[in-house]
Design a protein around this motif. Structure first.
Motif, mmCIF file in Angstrom:
data_model
loop_
_atom_site.group_PDB
_atom_site.id
_atom_site.type_symbol
_atom_site.label_atom_id
_atom_site.label_comp_id
_atom_site.label_asym_id
_atom_site.label_seq_id
_atom_site.Cartn_x
_atom_site.Cartn_y
_atom_site.Cartn_z
ATOM 1 N N GLY A 1 2.393 6.475 -6.911
ATOM 2 C CA GLY A 1 1.296 7.272 -7.445
ATOM 3 C C GLY A 1 1.526 8.763 -7.251
ATOM 4 N N ALA A 2 2.251 9.111 -6.185
ATOM 5 C CA ALA A 2 2.508 10.523 -5.885
ATOM 6 C C ALA A 2 3.741 11.061 -6.611
ATOM 7 C CB ALA A 2 2.692 10.702 -4.378
ATOM 8 N N LYS B 1 -2.340 -1.259 -6.601
ATOM 9 C CA LYS B 1 -1.940 -2.394 -5.769
ATOM 10 C C LYS B 1 -2.926 -3.513 -6.074
ATOM 11 C CE LYS B 1 -2.033 -3.638 -0.805
ATOM 12 N NZ LYS B 1 -3.067 -4.649 -0.803
ATOM 13 N N GLU C 1 0.836 -1.207 0.000
ATOM 14 C CA GLU C 1 0.000 0.000 0.000
ATOM 15 C C GLU C 1 0.871 1.257 0.000
ATOM 16 O OE1 GLU C 1 -3.748 1.350 -0.201
ATOM 17 O OE2 GLU C 1 -3.571 -0.692 0.583
ATOM 18 N N ALA C 2 1.860 1.290 0.898
ATOM 19 C CA ALA C 2 2.739 2.463 1.022
ATOM 20 C C ALA C 2 3.545 2.682 -0.255
ATOM 21 C CB ALA C 2 3.680 2.278 2.211
ATOM 22 N N ASN D 1 1.266 4.004 -3.014
ATOM 23 C CA ASN D 1 0.965 5.426 -2.786
ATOM 24 C C ASN D 1 2.144 6.317 -3.163
ATOM 25 O OD1 ASN D 1 -1.557 4.757 -1.871
ATOM 26 N ND2 ASN D 1 -1.014 4.853 0.304
ATOM 27 N N TYR D 2 3.333 5.865 -2.800
ATOM 28 C CA TYR D 2 4.548 6.625 -3.117
ATOM 29 C C TYR D 2 4.722 6.763 -4.635
ATOM 30 C CZ TYR D 2 9.536 7.320 -4.004
ATOM 31 O OH TYR D 2 10.733 7.776 -4.504
#
Length: 289
Positions: free
Chosen positions: A81-82, A99, A74-75, A78-79
């Motif tokens: 995606g950012a 994910k 998940e982390a 997110n990283y």
């Protein structure tokens, strides 16, 4: 964001802070970090050092393996995606970072160039004896995928008439000819590495290589493993994964200088100089290539 801090630096810090806040990166009462193998002295020392430099300040027991794996995926998603889409000037396109987790046996059949695997999975469901012939090389379910939407002809022809209805009809990039997202990268997340986990990542990579009907996606592994010997079981050698990315490579190097011997340090430097081990901050930019 301050004027002196780049997006990459900021998102890398947020990625680490998230791992700590979610209880993925922890240190227990005995001082053993959740990335460390308590039976290995170097792993414990280096793991604790990295945890300290990433500001783990509360004591907690290590979460169960599956919980750890899921929150790490998940982390990482997110990283990416950012960060990755922010480099649109290097790699334009409509991107999605997803994910996948343990959804289906072969999640990549939903993407170009692996859609033929869906037919294969259906055939096996109808006739399970096929498994003995095919093995499970077709069942590829990566942790994270980065995909690109095909582009409509209107967009391709915006400046001038580049494509028509007659030619270039079989290419995956034209949405008017095929609608599936294109698999750009496959990211495998391994919180730590035992030899069997390194082997899993390799065999998944080889399955991706052998089963594709088109260009190979980027195949990368992200890990928090603290020991050079275990990192080398996956990072050294070529032909399967593009590269291994560590969640905190400069911090790992510092910790190794404090606690490792010359051999540990040399192995780490061999992997870095040999372009087999990089930092998580390098990943979004490497994906633009």
């Amino acid at each position: 964001m301050s004027h002196h801090e780049s997006l990459i630096q900021q998102m890398r810090s947020e990625f680490h802070a998230g791992l700590v806040a979610e209880g993925t990166l922890t240190v227990d009462a005995r001082g053993v970090a959740s990335i460390a193998d308590r039976a290995n002295r170097l792993s414990v020392a280096v793991g604790a050092e990295i945890a300290t430099s990433l500001l783990v300040d509360t004591e907690a027991e290590r979460a169960a393996g599956q919980t750890l794996g899921g929150s790490f995926e998940e982390a990482t998603a997110n990283y990416l995606g950012a960060t990755f889409p922010a480099f649109w000037m290097l790699r334009p396109g409509k991107w999605e970072v997803r994910k996948i987790g343990n959804t289906r046996r072969s999640a990549i059949a939903a993407y170009e160039p692996y859609q033929h695997l869906a037919d294969l999975a259906e055939a096996i469901e109808r006739d399970p004896t096929l498994i003995s012939v095919l093995g499970n090389a077709y069942a590829i379910s990566p942790d994270i995928v980065v995909t690109r939407q095909p582009e409509p002809d209107d967009h391709i022809n915006e400046g001038s008439l580049l494509v028509d209805d007659q030619f270039a009809r079989l290419t995956a990039i034209r949405a008017d000819m095929q609608g599936l997202p294109i698999l750009h990268a496959v990211v495998s997340c391994k919180w730590t590495l035992r030899s069997d986990r390194a082997q899993n990542a390799r065999s998944e990579a080889l399955n991706l290589i052998r089963n594709r009907k088109g260009r190979l996606p980027h195949i990368v592994v992200v890990t928090a493993e603290p020991t050079p010997s275990r990192l080398s079981s996956l990072a050294l050698g070529t032909g399967d994964v593009d590269c291994v990315y560590h969640i905190a490579l400069p911090e790992l190097l510092d910790a190794m200088e404090k606690h490792g011997n010359d051999d540990n340090l040399e192995l780490l430097e061999t992997m870095i100089k040999g372009r087999r081990l990089k930092d998580i901050s390098d990943l979004p930019l490497d994906l633009t290539i």
